[in-house]
Design an enzyme around this catalytic site. Structure first.
Site, PDB file in Angstrom:
ATOM      1  N   GLY A   8      21.193  16.950 117.579  1.00 21.22           N
ATOM      2  CA  GLY A   8      21.885  18.132 118.112  1.00 21.22           C
ATOM      3  C   GLY A   8      21.175  18.705 119.327  1.00 21.22           C
ATOM      4  O   GLY A   8      21.032  19.924 119.459  1.00 21.22           O
ATOM      5  N   ASN A  10      21.941  18.262 122.672  1.00 17.35           N
ATOM      6  CA  ASN A  10      22.657  18.365 123.949  1.00 17.35           C
ATOM      7  C   ASN A  10      22.884  19.801 124.392  1.00 17.35           C
ATOM      8  O   ASN A  10      23.275  20.062 125.514  1.00 17.35           O
ATOM      9  CB  ASN A  10      24.001  17.614 123.882  1.00 17.35           C
ATOM     10  CG  ASN A  10      24.862  18.082 122.742  1.00 17.35           C
ATOM     11  OD1 ASN A  10      24.582  17.726 121.590  1.00 17.35           O
ATOM     12  ND2 ASN A  10      25.872  18.888 122.998  1.00 17.35           N
ATOM     13  N   GLY A  12      21.985  24.358 123.246  1.00 19.34           N
ATOM     14  CA  GLY A  12      21.378  25.343 122.360  1.00 19.34           C
ATOM     15  C   GLY A  12      19.874  25.144 122.178  1.00 19.34           C
ATOM     16  O   GLY A  12      19.156  24.720 123.094  1.00 19.34           O
ATOM     17  N   ILE A  13      19.421  25.444 120.970  1.00 17.16           N
ATOM     18  CA  ILE A  13      17.981  25.400 120.675  1.00 17.16           C
ATOM     19  C   ILE A  13      17.453  23.967 120.811  1.00 17.16           C
ATOM     20  O   ILE A  13      16.358  23.743 121.323  1.00 17.16           O
ATOM     21  CB  ILE A  13      17.731  25.959 119.251  1.00 17.16           C
ATOM     22  CG1 ILE A  13      18.081  27.453 119.219  1.00 17.16           C
ATOM     23  CG2 ILE A  13      16.298  25.734 118.818  1.00 17.16           C
ATOM     24  CD1 ILE A  13      18.246  28.033 117.822  1.00 17.16           C
ATOM     25  N   SER A 140      16.940  28.165 108.348  1.00 16.31           N
ATOM     26  CA  SER A 140      17.288  29.513 108.786  1.00 16.31           C
ATOM     27  C   SER A 140      16.579  30.501 107.887  1.00 16.31           C
ATOM     28  O   SER A 140      16.364  30.224 106.694  1.00 16.31           O
ATOM     29  CB  SER A 140      18.804  29.718 108.664  1.00 16.31           C
ATOM     30  OG  SER A 140      19.118  31.099 108.776  1.00 16.31           O
ATOM     31  N   TYR A 163      26.877  28.694 104.617  1.00 15.94           N
ATOM     32  CA  TYR A 163      25.720  28.462 105.496  1.00 15.94           C
ATOM     33  C   TYR A 163      24.390  28.773 104.798  1.00 15.94           C
ATOM     34  O   TYR A 163      23.473  27.941 104.806  1.00 15.94           O
ATOM     35  CB  TYR A 163      25.860  29.291 106.772  1.00 15.94           C
ATOM     36  CG  TYR A 163      24.717  29.082 107.738  1.00 15.94           C
ATOM     37  CD1 TYR A 163      24.549  27.853 108.396  1.00 15.94           C
ATOM     38  CD2 TYR A 163      23.786  30.091 107.997  1.00 15.94           C
ATOM     39  CE1 TYR A 163      23.496  27.657 109.274  1.00 15.94           C
ATOM     40  CE2 TYR A 163      22.735  29.902 108.880  1.00 15.94           C
ATOM     41  CZ  TYR A 163      22.593  28.688 109.514  1.00 15.94           C
ATOM     42  OH  TYR A 163      21.547  28.488 110.387  1.00 15.94           O
TER      43      TYR A 163
END
Ligand SMILES: NC(=O)c1ccc[n+]([C@@H]2O[C@H](COP(=O)([O-])OP(=O)(O)OC[C@H]3O[C@@H](n4cnc5c(N)ncnc54)[C@H](OP(=O)(O)O)[C@@H]3O)[C@@H](O)[C@H]2O)c1
Length: 245
Positions: A8, A10, A12-13, A140, A163
Site C-alpha cells: 500500500g 503508492n 498516503g502513509i 491503529s 475497523y
C-alpha cells in the site's frame, strides 16, 4: 544496503514511509495493487532524486497476488531485510455493532488481518536469513481494547465495528508471531502511525504524513538490540510510545 518491501505504498502513509526509507539509503520495493499508480509514485520519487525504488504489484486481499509478489522478489535476490505491512482499509460506514454487514466486515478483515497473515507467511522465507529481519505491521490506536474501555481516552467514542476489531485481531496475531520468533534475530512490532491526514479519513487527521510515517520508519530500521513484540503508539502513549493492548 538494506532491502525493504512495503504494501500500500503508492499513496498516503506508505508512500511517505517509502520516501523516508529511501532518504536513509534503503532500497524499497513499493507495493501497489494497481501497477500504474505504483509506477507513477515511483517516477515522482525518482524525480526527487530518490532512485532506489521499484514498484511491485500486490493486492493483499488476494493470496495468489501475494505469492506472485514474493516470487518476483525471490527472483531478484535471496534476502529481504524489512517487511512493512501497511496496506489497510477502513471499510464502509456506518459501523454499528447492531447493523454492521458481516460481508463488509469480512472485506475489512481480508485486507487488514488475513492480508498481513498471508504476507508474513509468503515473505518469511525471504526475510529469515537477513542479519536482522524486521517486520512492521501497521496497526491503529483503535486496536487497543484496554483504551476502548477507558471513558477518559480521547478516542473513546470512536467505536467502529469492523475497523477497530480488525486491528485488535491484527495485534493478537502479532502477539503469537512475536512469541514464535522470540529466540531469533527477528524484530517484529505493530506500529500505529497516529491520526494522520490521508484519503483514509478525508484528510481529517491532525498529523501530516511525515509525522505518521516516522514511528514506522523508526521501527523498520531497528538493529539487533532493538525491541520486539511491542504495540507502538505515540498517539496512545506520547511519552513512551508503548501502547496498552
Ligand atoms: N491515516 C490514519 O489516521 C491512520 C491511523 C491509524 C492507522 N492507519 C493505518 O495506516 C495504514 C495506511 O493508511 P493511510 O492513511 O495511508 O491510508 P490510504 O491513504 O487510504 O492508503 C491506503 C493504501 O493501502 C492500499 N490498499 C488498500 N487495500 C489494498 C489491498 N487490498 N492490497 C494492496 N494495497 C491496498 C491503497 O491502495 P490504492 O491506492 O490502490 O487504494 C493505498 O496505497 C493503514 O493500515 C491504516 O489502517 C492510518
Amino acid at each position: 544496503m538494506k532491502y525493504a518491501f512495503i504494501t500500500g505504498a503508492n499513496r498516503g502513509i506508505g508512500l511517505e514511509v517509502t520516501r523516508q526509507l529511501l532518504q536513509r539509503g534503503v532500497y524499497v520495493y513499493l507495493g501497489c495493487r494497481d501497477l500504474e499508480k505504483g509506477e507513477a509514485a515511483a517516477a515522482k520519487l525518482k524525480e526527487d532524486g530518490l532512485t532506489q525504488v521499484e514498484p511491485v504489484e500486490v493486492d493483499v486481499s488476494d493470496a495468489g497476488s501475494i505469492r506472485k509478489a514474493a516470487e518476483t522478489i525471490a527472483g531478484k535476490q535471496v534476502q529481504l531485510d524489512i517487511l512493512i505491512n501497511n496496506a489497510g482499509i477502513a471499510g464502509d460506514y456506518p459501523q454499528s455493532a447492531l447493523t454492521m454487514d458481516v460481508a463488509e466486515m469480512k472485506r475489512v478483515y481480508d485486507t487488514n488481518l488475513f492480508g498481513t497473515v498471508n504476507m508474513v507467511q509468503a515473505f518469511y522465507p525471504l526475510l529469515k536469513d537477513a542479519p536482522v529481519p524486521v517486520i512492521v505491521n501497521v496497526t491503529s490506536g483503535l486496536g487497543s481494547l484496554t483504551l476502548h474501555h477507558d471513558p477518559d481516552w480521547n478516542h473513546y467514542q470512536v467505536k467502529l465495528a469492523a475497523y477497530g476489531p480488525s486491528k485488535t485481531a491484527l495485534n493478537a496475531y502479532h502477539t503469537v508471531l512475536a512469541y514464535e520468533l522470540r529466540d531469533t534475530p527477528f524484530r517484529v512490532n505493530v506500529v500505529d502511525p497516529g491520526y494522520t491526514a490521508t484519503e483514509f479519513n478525508n484528510f481529517s487527521g491532525p498529523n501530516d504524513v511525515s509525522e505518521g510515517a516516522a514511528p514506522i520508519v523508526e521501527y523498520a530500521l531497528l538493529d539487533a538490540d532493538g525491541p520486539t513484540g511491542r504495540f507502538v503508539s505515540y498517539d496512545n502513549s506520547p511519552e513512551t510510545g508503548i501502547s496498552p493492548w
